[in-house]
Design an enzyme around this catalytic site. Structure first.
Site, PDB file in Angstrom:
ATOM      1  N   SER A  60       2.218 -10.204  -4.561  1.00 58.39           N
ATOM      2  CA  SER A  60       3.093  -9.564  -5.533  1.00 58.39           C
ATOM      3  C   SER A  60       2.370  -8.365  -6.157  1.00 58.39           C
ATOM      4  O   SER A  60       1.856  -7.521  -5.429  1.00 58.39           O
ATOM      5  CB  SER A  60       3.548 -10.596  -6.581  1.00 58.39           C
ATOM      6  OG  SER A  60       4.629 -10.116  -7.338  1.00 58.39           O
ATOM      7  N   ASP A  69       9.064 -11.791  -2.495  1.00 62.04           N
ATOM      8  CA  ASP A  69       7.775 -11.883  -3.179  1.00 62.04           C
ATOM      9  C   ASP A  69       6.870 -12.959  -2.587  1.00 62.04           C
ATOM     10  O   ASP A  69       7.285 -14.101  -2.365  1.00 62.04           O
ATOM     11  CB  ASP A  69       8.054 -12.195  -4.650  1.00 62.04           C
ATOM     12  CG  ASP A  69       6.862 -11.989  -5.540  1.00 62.04           C
ATOM     13  OD1 ASP A  69       5.903 -12.778  -5.427  1.00 62.04           O
ATOM     14  OD2 ASP A  69       6.875 -11.049  -6.339  1.00 62.04           O
TER      15      ASP A  69
END
Length: 339
Positions: free
Chosen positions: A89, A241
């Site tokens: 991320s 993500d």
């Protein structure tokens, strides 16, 4: 990302080394690396090498990590010399930034020069229009999916299906996000250093780990890893993500002798403990395989921002300054471990 309030800031103590070292198997051709958590094989070659794990943490986490790395560098501890970097991320952005050839001091100075940023607004959930995630709406959306899932693989499948349902765009959203991510990277070329960037396939729920041999551009790998609600398009695939694989993905450093984890959310997790998503479980796995592990969590200097506020760009200035001061303060202890 996993917006979990931080616990007491600390560095976890190193474990005594010993036991088999683990690393991934090589793969033929291009494409994501097979999930290393399941497919690792013994590799003593890495047992004397160092891994740096850069976990997700939104806008605040990115700034805190850059500040921390710059503060350590100022005090003589260069984390960019790690043999392996794992970015998840917002941590994937940090991995790309600090391996670009740009000095940590310059990256930190850029945050200071940008000054205070405006607070993020909230976004709605109009079907057919992918939302720009803010902390509160992301938390509400993701918590409902986590609560309905039976286990981690089921959660990833549900997360992917829900994100695909929200995204009825023609690809322009991915193109805009690519431009945003590209503007954050000093270089769009994969470094020669081994860097792993973690994402999740939104169509299958399977983890995807990208490196310079995966056949996709660095900016696309980072854009995929930083897409919490809107699937990012890479060819015919859609990615979400990387924090949906595991919160910090430190287990991908299996086989490395020393593993340093920078965890903006202090190793916390909103998932049930039995899913094994939390950092403590990953650290235990690494230590059982012979790695020495240290984890660094934000202290109070970064502000009370590692929660639903973490996506807000207005948190970046204080988070970076707090990270820088913390890096300088911890340099002695980190140096003993790192060197």
């Amino acid at each position: 990302m996993d917006a979990t309030p931080s616990s007491t800031p600390r560095i976890s103590p190193p474990a005594t080394p010993g036991g088999p070292a683990m690393a991934r198997a090589d793969r033929p051709g291009n494409g994501p690396i097979p999930d290393q958590h399941a497919d690792a094989i013994s590799s003593p070659e890495n047992s004397h090498q160092r891994a740096l794990v850069l976990a997700g943490g939104g806008a605040a986490g990115n700034a805190w990590q850059l500040g921390l790395i710059a503060g350590l560098a100022e005090a003589g501890v260069d984390l960019t010399e790690a043999d392996l970097m794992i970015g998840t991320s917002s941590g994937s952005t940090v991995a790309a930034q600090i391996t670009s050839g740009t000095r940590p001091a310059e990256l930190y100075a850029a945050i200071l020069a940008a000054g205070p940023q405006p607070r993020a607004g909230s976004a709605g959930f109009d079907k057919g229009r992918a939302p720009a995630p803010s902390g509160p709406n992301y938390m509400e959306w993701s918590q409902a999916i986590i609560g309905s899932a039976e286990d981690a693989p089921d959660m990833r499948r549900r997360m992917g299906a829900a994100a695909l349902e929200l995204d009825a765009s023609d690809g322009t959203g991915s193109a805009r996000w690519r431009d945003v991510v590209a503007a954050r990277l000093p270089s769009q070329h994969w470094p020669r250093k081994q860097v792993l960037i973690v994402a999740v396939d939104a169509q299958t729920g399977e983890p995807a780990v990208f490196d310079r041999h995966s056949g996709i551009a660095l900016v696309d790998a980072v854009a995929a890893s930083t897409s919490p609600m809107t699937p990012y398009r890479v060819g015919q695939n859609r990615y979400l993500d990387g924090g949906y694989r595991r919160n910090d993905n430190a287990d991908l450093a299996a086989g490395y002798g020393r593993v340093l984890v920078l965890s903006p959310f202090s190793g916390g997790s909103r998932h049930p403990h039995e899913w094994g998503m939390d950092l403590a479980t990953q650290v235990a796995e690494l230590r059982a395989a012979g790695s020495r592990v240290e984890s660094v969590f934000p202290d109070g200097g970064a502000g009370d921002v590692f929660n639903a506020k973490a996506l807000d760009p207005s948190t970046r200035l204080q988070a970076a300054r707090g990270g820088y001061d913390q890096g300088r303060a911890l340099a002695g202890r980190i140096a003993e471990f790192w060197w």
